[in-house]
Design a protein around this motif. Structure first.
Motif, PDB file in Angstrom:
ATOM      1  N   LEU A 260       0.820  -1.214   0.000  1.00 22.69           N
ATOM      2  CA  LEU A 260       0.000   0.000   0.000  1.00 22.69           C
ATOM      3  C   LEU A 260       0.853   1.263   0.000  1.00 22.69           C
ATOM      4  O   LEU A 260       0.462   2.280  -0.581  1.00 22.69           O
ATOM      5  CB  LEU A 260      -0.955  -0.014   1.196  1.00 22.69           C
ATOM      6  CG  LEU A 260      -2.034  -1.105   1.173  1.00 22.69           C
ATOM      7  CD1 LEU A 260      -2.959  -0.958   2.368  1.00 22.69           C
ATOM      8  CD2 LEU A 260      -2.833  -1.079  -0.130  1.00 22.69           C
ATOM      9  N   ASP A 261       2.030   1.204   0.630  1.00 23.32           N
ATOM     10  CA  ASP A 261       2.955   2.347   0.551  1.00 23.32           C
ATOM     11  C   ASP A 261       3.340   2.625  -0.899  1.00 23.32           C
ATOM     12  O   ASP A 261       3.387   3.786  -1.337  1.00 23.32           O
ATOM     13  CB  ASP A 261       4.240   2.058   1.341  1.00 23.32           C
ATOM     14  CG  ASP A 261       4.048   2.068   2.845  1.00 23.32           C
ATOM     15  OD1 ASP A 261       3.118   2.738   3.320  1.00 23.32           O
ATOM     16  OD2 ASP A 261       4.858   1.408   3.532  1.00 23.32           O
ATOM     17  N   ASP A 264       0.449   4.094  -2.892  1.00 25.38           N
ATOM     18  CA  ASP A 264       0.266   5.509  -2.534  1.00 25.38           C
ATOM     19  C   ASP A 264       1.291   6.393  -3.238  1.00 25.38           C
ATOM     20  O   ASP A 264       0.952   7.477  -3.741  1.00 25.38           O
ATOM     21  CB  ASP A 264       0.388   5.661  -1.017  1.00 25.38           C
ATOM     22  CG  ASP A 264       0.317   7.125  -0.586  1.00 25.38           C
ATOM     23  OD1 ASP A 264      -0.774   7.711  -0.683  1.00 25.38           O
ATOM     24  OD2 ASP A 264       1.371   7.673  -0.181  1.00 25.38           O
ATOM     25  N   SER A 265       2.550   5.948  -3.298  1.00 32.76           N
ATOM     26  CA  SER A 265       3.590   6.724  -3.970  1.00 32.76           C
ATOM     27  C   SER A 265       3.283   6.877  -5.451  1.00 32.76           C
ATOM     28  O   SER A 265       3.408   7.970  -6.016  1.00 32.76           O
ATOM     29  CB  SER A 265       4.955   6.045  -3.784  1.00 32.76           C
ATOM     30  OG  SER A 265       5.963   6.735  -4.493  1.00 32.76           O
ATOM     31  N   LYS A 267       0.345   6.677  -6.971  1.00 34.34           N
ATOM     32  CA  LYS A 267      -0.817   7.554  -7.152  1.00 34.34           C
ATOM     33  C   LYS A 267      -0.439   9.016  -6.958  1.00 34.34           C
ATOM     34  O   LYS A 267      -0.866   9.891  -7.721  1.00 34.34           O
ATOM     35  CB  LYS A 267      -1.926   7.160  -6.164  1.00 34.34           C
ATOM     36  CG  LYS A 267      -2.656   5.871  -6.524  1.00 34.34           C
ATOM     37  CD  LYS A 267      -3.830   5.621  -5.589  1.00 34.34           C
ATOM     38  CE  LYS A 267      -4.649   4.424  -6.024  1.00 34.34           C
ATOM     39  NZ  LYS A 267      -5.845   4.204  -5.174  1.00 34.34           N
ATOM     40  N   ARG A 268       0.373   9.275  -5.956  1.00 32.56           N
ATOM     41  CA  ARG A 268       0.741  10.658  -5.649  1.00 32.56           C
ATOM     42  C   ARG A 268       1.608  11.270  -6.750  1.00 32.56           C
ATOM     43  O   ARG A 268       1.379  12.401  -7.188  1.00 32.56           O
ATOM     44  CB  ARG A 268       1.465  10.665  -4.301  1.00 32.56           C
ATOM     45  CG  ARG A 268       1.912  12.025  -3.818  1.00 32.56           C
ATOM     46  CD  ARG A 268       2.227  11.979  -2.327  1.00 32.56           C
ATOM     47  NE  ARG A 268       2.824  10.729  -1.922  1.00 32.56           N
ATOM     48  CZ  ARG A 268       4.118  10.432  -2.069  1.00 32.56           C
ATOM     49  NH1 ARG A 268       4.921  11.307  -2.645  1.00 32.56           N
ATOM     50  NH2 ARG A 268       4.593   9.273  -1.661  1.00 32.56           N
ATOM     51  N   ASP A 273      -5.695   8.485  -9.444  1.00 30.90           N
ATOM     52  CA  ASP A 273      -6.272   7.621  -8.417  1.00 30.90           C
ATOM     53  C   ASP A 273      -6.849   6.384  -9.096  1.00 30.90           C
ATOM     54  O   ASP A 273      -8.049   6.250  -9.283  1.00 30.90           O
ATOM     55  CB  ASP A 273      -7.364   8.365  -7.641  1.00 30.90           C
ATOM     56  CG  ASP A 273      -7.893   7.555  -6.471  1.00 30.90           C
ATOM     57  OD1 ASP A 273      -7.224   6.570  -6.078  1.00 30.90           O
ATOM     58  OD2 ASP A 273      -8.985   7.892  -5.966  1.00 30.90           O
TER      59      ASP A 273
END
Length: 339
Positions: A260-261, A264-265, A267-268, A273
């Motif tokens: 999940l980390d 998230d990276s 997506k950011r 998204d």
């Protein structure tokens, strides 16, 4: 003298070729181009299409190019696939490596560097693992690599061959100069899959297992930038040429990120998204594995330059955009991932 790089048209191998050429080496690539690409090989290298189990071809290449070192990447690398096809993995990773090692001995090649894996350790918990930790691989992939380490150790004890086996943790990212990167169609590497999804090459991606004993329930891995990894190989070659003994060393950063980390990276940094589905665990996956790489730092003088998740992801995204312009393949809409 020249260095023979097996699998040099593939992901890590193509980065290795550039690293060696940048360091002034002469390079010969042997690859059967089943998962690699001719265009991924630096034009200054000699590319030979063939199999690492072809004894006659190996003897010719070693003799004609005065090979003094072999860096061996060729092999199969997908853990769940190895569970489904163990004999294929023992053939491709173990049996063919034996032939290559034998050819090195017969051709009087003094140095051998082997692409091994952290999968030789099996499930280890969350603490960084060192090279002397018990080996308990949980997949045929890990066992096939461990067997090759054993063959190298025994061969080096009986013949004038020194070797370095580097146990990779999770390799990711791409050449910062965008000369090469992970290009395999249907690739299963987590960061590759997430980048493809962010760029619309996949409709969605899956997370396999959310109930592991980790902070967020997903697997934790030590992601190492591919450029730092091939730098370790270059340093290992210099060390062997200096007369040093054989060693086996981990290659990782010593800290991990969860699935999940990573998502998230991606997506950011991509600003997208994208769709993520949660799924059950896969056979062969372990909860967490992180490297203790102090031996590589001490023996090789290895100092990583890209120890940052966002940097790794940023280079992977940049390559994925470059690859999209190449139209090198049409990926499947969904696929499994290796973490």
């Amino acid at each position: 003298m020249a260095v023979l790089v097996t699998g040099g048209a593939g992901y890590i191998g193509s980065h290795m070729v550039w690293e060696l050429l940048d360091d002034g080496e002469d390079v010969v690539v042997l690859d059967h181009l089943s998962t690699g690409y001719e265009w991924a090989v630096a034009p200054e290298a000699v590319l030979v299409e063939g199999d690492v189990a072809d004894k006659d071809l190996l003897a010719r290449l070693i003799g004609e190019h005065d090979i003094d070192a072999i860096i061996h990447f060729a092999g199969s690398v997908v853990v769940p696939e190895s569970v489904a096809d163990p004999l294929g993995y023992y053939e491709n990773n173990t049996s063919k490596s034996r032939t290559l090692i034998e050819s090195a001995v017969r051709g009087n090649v003094p140095h051998f560097i082997f692409s091994s894996t952290a999968a030789v350790y099996g499930g280890t918990g969350k603490e960084p693992v060192s090279e002397d930790m018990a080996k308990d691989p949980e997949s045929p992939y890990g066992r096939s690599k461990l067997m090759t380490e054993w063959m190298l150790r025994d061969t080096a004890a009986a013949h004038p061959l020194t070797f370095t086996a580097l146990r990779y943790f999770n390799v990711a990212g791409a050449d910062p100069k965008a000369r090469t990167g992970q290009s395999t169609p249907g690739a299963t590497h987590l960061i590759k899959v997430a980048c493809e999804t962010a760029l619309g090459k996949r409709e969605k991606m899956s997370v396999f297992g959310t109930d592991y004993d980790t902070a967020d329930g997903t697997c934790v891995r030590d992601f190492i930038h591919v450029s730092d990894l091939v730098a370790a190989h270059r340093l290992a070659l210099k060390r062997l040429r200096s007369g040093a003994d054989s060693i086996i060393a981990n290659c990782g950063y010593g800290h991990g990120y969860s699935v999940l980390d990573v998502i998230d990276s991606v997506k950011r940094l991509s600003g997208v998204d994208f769709k993520v589905e949660l799924a059950g665990r896969r056979p062969g996956d372990t909860a967490a594995i992180v490297a203790n790489a102090s031996l590589a730092r001490a023996e090789l003088g290895w100092q990583p330059n890209y120890d940052d998740l966002d940097t790794i992801v940023g280079h992977a995204l940049a390559w994925e955009t470059t690859l999209g312009r190449r139209n090198a393949f049409t990926p499947a809409p969904t696929a499994a991932m290796t973490v």
